[in-house]
Design an enzyme around this catalytic site. Structure first.
Site, PDB file in Angstrom:
ATOM      1  N   ARG A 182       1.618   4.277  -3.132  1.00 21.14           N
ATOM      2  CA  ARG A 182       1.453   5.710  -2.843  1.00 21.14           C
ATOM      3  C   ARG A 182       2.760   6.464  -3.025  1.00 21.14           C
ATOM      4  NH1 ARG A 182      -2.369   2.682  -0.528  1.00 21.14           N
ATOM      5  NH2 ARG A 182      -4.361   3.610   0.055  1.00 21.14           N
ATOM      6  N   LYS A 201     -13.072  -8.806  -3.052  1.00 23.61           N
ATOM      7  CA  LYS A 201     -11.602  -8.745  -3.137  1.00 23.61           C
ATOM      8  C   LYS A 201     -11.140  -9.552  -4.361  1.00 23.61           C
ATOM      9  CE  LYS A 201     -11.003  -6.123   0.419  1.00 23.61           C
ATOM     10  NZ  LYS A 201     -10.567  -4.745   0.211  1.00 23.61           N
ATOM     11  N   ASP A 217      -7.428  -7.655   4.909  1.00 23.81           N
ATOM     12  CA  ASP A 217      -6.658  -8.541   4.029  1.00 23.81           C
ATOM     13  C   ASP A 217      -6.175  -9.809   4.746  1.00 23.81           C
ATOM     14  OD1 ASP A 217      -7.030  -6.772   1.963  1.00 23.81           O
ATOM     15  OD2 ASP A 217      -5.100  -5.767   2.222  1.00 23.81           O
ATOM     16  N   ARG A 273     -14.435  -6.451 -10.257  1.00 20.57           N
ATOM     17  CA  ARG A 273     -14.540  -5.807  -8.937  1.00 20.57           C
ATOM     18  C   ARG A 273     -15.279  -4.463  -9.057  1.00 20.57           C
ATOM     19  NH1 ARG A 273      -8.858  -6.210  -6.073  1.00 20.57           N
ATOM     20  NH2 ARG A 273     -10.102  -5.398  -4.349  1.00 20.57           N
ATOM     21  N   SER A 281       0.841  -1.218   0.000  1.00 21.53           N
ATOM     22  CA  SER A 281       0.000   0.000   0.000  1.00 21.53           C
ATOM     23  C   SER A 281       0.868   1.256   0.000  1.00 21.53           C
ATOM     24  CB  SER A 281      -0.904   0.024   1.235  1.00 21.53           C
ATOM     25  OG  SER A 281      -1.886  -0.963   1.134  1.00 21.53           O
ATOM     26  N   GLY A 339      -6.272  -3.476  -7.579  1.00 16.65           N
ATOM     27  CA  GLY A 339      -7.337  -2.508  -7.309  1.00 16.65           C
ATOM     28  C   GLY A 339      -6.761  -1.162  -6.902  1.00 16.65           C
TER      29      GLY A 339
HETATM   30  C1  S3P Z   1      -5.726  -1.055  -0.003  1.00 16.21           C
HETATM   31  C2  S3P Z   1      -6.972  -0.946   0.559  1.00 16.21           C
HETATM   32  C3  S3P Z   1      -7.845  -2.097   0.844  1.00 16.21           C
HETATM   33  C4  S3P Z   1      -7.052  -3.405   0.842  1.00 16.21           C
HETATM   34  C5  S3P Z   1      -6.138  -3.506  -0.347  1.00 16.21           C
HETATM   35  C6  S3P Z   1      -5.138  -2.354  -0.350  1.00 16.21           C
HETATM   36  C7  S3P Z   1      -4.961   0.181  -0.251  1.00 16.21           C
HETATM   37  O1  S3P Z   1      -8.829  -2.170  -0.156  1.00 16.21           O
HETATM   38  O2  S3P Z   1      -7.940  -4.494   0.879  1.00 16.21           O
HETATM   39  O3  S3P Z   1      -5.440  -4.724  -0.315  1.00 16.21           O
HETATM   40  O4  S3P Z   1      -3.742   0.115  -0.515  1.00 16.21           O
HETATM   41  O5  S3P Z   1      -5.563   1.266  -0.186  1.00 16.21           O
HETATM   42  P1  S3P Z   1     -10.174  -1.270  -0.079  1.00 16.21           P
HETATM   43  O6  S3P Z   1      -9.787   0.136  -0.057  1.00 16.21           O
HETATM   44  O7  S3P Z   1     -10.979  -1.610  -1.281  1.00 16.21           O
HETATM   45  O8  S3P Z   1     -10.851  -1.713   1.187  1.00 16.21           O
END
Ligand code: S3P
Length: 437
Positions: free
Chosen positions: A31, A350, A323, A129, A27, A101
């Site tokens: 970013r 997911k 997760d 999704r 994550s 995602g």
């Molecule tokens: C993430 C947010 C989560 C998480 C994903 C990573 C992120 O998803 O499940 O693995 O990096 O912002 P959601 O924002 O859809 O809950």
């Protein structure tokens, strides 16, 4: 053993011992790459996640004109030249977010304000999704963004436009949607506020603040003033990914002869639900050397063989461990008593429907789990036995099944185990390093 179908066979080792450093947080890596791409100046990002999801982000950013150079001597380090001076440029082809995602949703938040056309797609999992949750708030800001099937799914088409700030209450606790709105808000006219009834991971807020954005962060509300000057490029050392460390925390807790130390791991409180739940279940787990690095809390994590007991998991803790739920289900199978997981309906959207796939595959190993619309009830005290199981092309399920295989009697054979590389290409090597047969 080749291609997508790589099969891994796991059996229970006599011992699980050692010290490891898991790869950089996925994550935070997304970013660090995206936000520095928007900045003025150059930055060095070290310990980037080597997962395929972050490769998807890198490829999309390159297609948008960002200059990124891998350091030859250290492939996990990247030199990045922010595009703020010249701006992002229109990609010549469709942007492919692969399985990620986070790539698709965060980049959409950026691209809605850029003066060109973008088309984003992904693999079959990502294309199934939900995207309406992204399209709706961005449209309220004036964005021109469309998706397949009445805006429900990718591919997404975006024609960048001038945007206006928005006050938005998140209907689902999603850090990806929150981040997309905040990124759009950086380039909008007027302030943007996001209310989050259930707080989700806050890496976006922390990093934007570090890069000079005017952002006010409260537990249930984030407000942001549009940029009057570009974001400042920052060098970042990405902490270890707690979602990757989690597999070893659970393996260490449930294996009967284990002692594992994970160094330099991110322990941002919006991500440490797994630590809280394991501790409440009775895991012998300690945090050492707690410190702050690049505005993110970091620590070393130590775990050893424990006798776990069942608990009830639901409410505000869910976004802090979303997760890790397939993995927690493995721990719950051997805990004493009945574990109930509720308020986790998000698992259904997911990389796979993780309620269905977790139950289906753990049942093959002898688990007894009942399905709830928003979770599951896991009956503990089960002696798991090896069997053939499937990953459903879901990295977190593949790794959770491997942890189950470490305590199951006999051999557990995991089909399409290669998918672990989505978040941790080192996973199987880490397992090999810790297991003593
Ligand atoms: C993430 C947010 C989560 C998480 C994903 C990573 C992120 O998803 O499940 O693995 O990096 O912002 P959601 O924002 O859809 O809950």
């Amino acid at each position: 053993m080749a291609g997508k179908t790589l099969q891994k066979i796991i059996s229970s080792p006599k011992q699980l011992v050692g010290e490891i450093a898991v790869p950089g947080d996925k994550s935070i890596s997304h970013r660090a790459l995206i936000f520095n791409s928007l900045s003025l100046g150059s930055s060095k990002i070290s310990n980037l996640s080597p997962g395929k999801d972050c490769v998807s982000t890198i490829n999309c950013l390159k297609a948008l004109g960002v200059k990124l150079e891998k350091q030859k001597d250290k492939p996990s380090d990247m030199l990045l030249h922010g595009a703020s001076g010249t701006g992002l440029t229109e990609a010549k082809d469709i942007l492919n977010a692969g399985n990620s995602g986070t790539t698709m949703r965060l980049l959409s938040g950026v691209l809605v304000s850029q003066p060109f056309l973008s088309i984003l797609t992904g693999d079959s999992s990502l294309r199934s999704r939900p995207m309406k949750r992204l399209v709706e708030p961005l449209r309220l800001m004036g964005a021109e963004i469309y998706g397949r099937d009445d805006d429900s799914f990718a591919p997404l088409v975006i024609r960048g436009k001038k945007l206006a700030g928005v006050d938005y209450t998140l209907p689902v606790p999603s850090a990806q949607i929150k981040s997309a709105i905040l990124l759009a808000g950086l380039f909008a006219q007027g302030n943007t506020g996001v209310k989050q009834p259930q707080p989700s991971r806050d890496h976006t807020e922390r990093l934007l603040k570090l890069m000079g954005a005017k952002i006010e962060i409260e537990t249930h509300h984030v407000s942001l003033t549009p940029l009057s000057v570009p974001l400042v490029a920052v060098d970042i050392r990405v902490p270890g990914d707690i979602s990757s460390a989690a597999y070893w925390l659970v393996a260490g807790a449930i294996h009967q002869n284990a002692r594992i130390r994970i160094v330099n791991c991110g322990v941002n409180p919006t991500r440490t639900g797994i630590i809280d739940v394991l501790s409440a279940m009775g895991a012998k787990l300690r945090l050492e050397n707690q410190r702050l690095e690049g505005n993110e809390p970091v620590a070393d994590l130590c775990v050893e063989s424990s006798r776990l007991k069942a608990i009830e998991i639901g409410g505000a803790i869910i976004p802090r461990l979303i997760d890790e739920i397939p993995l927690l289900a493995v721990a719950a199978c051997v805990a004493q008593g009945k574990t109930v997981i509720r308020d986790a309906g998000e698992l259904r959207v997911k990389e796979s429907d993780r309620i269905v796939t977790t139950i289906r595959e753990l049942s093959r190993l002898g688990a007894r789990i009942e399905e709830l619309s928003d979770g599951m009830v896991i009956h503990g005290d089960r002696a798991l036995r090896g069997a053939e199981v499937k990953s459903h092309a879901d990295h977190r399920l593949a790794m959770s099944l491997a942890v189950a295989g470490l305590i199951a009697r006999g051999k557990t054979s995991i089909q399409n185990a290669r998918v672990a590389e989505i978040s941790n290409p080192n996973f199987w090597k880490e397992l090999g390093g810790l297991a003593r047969y």
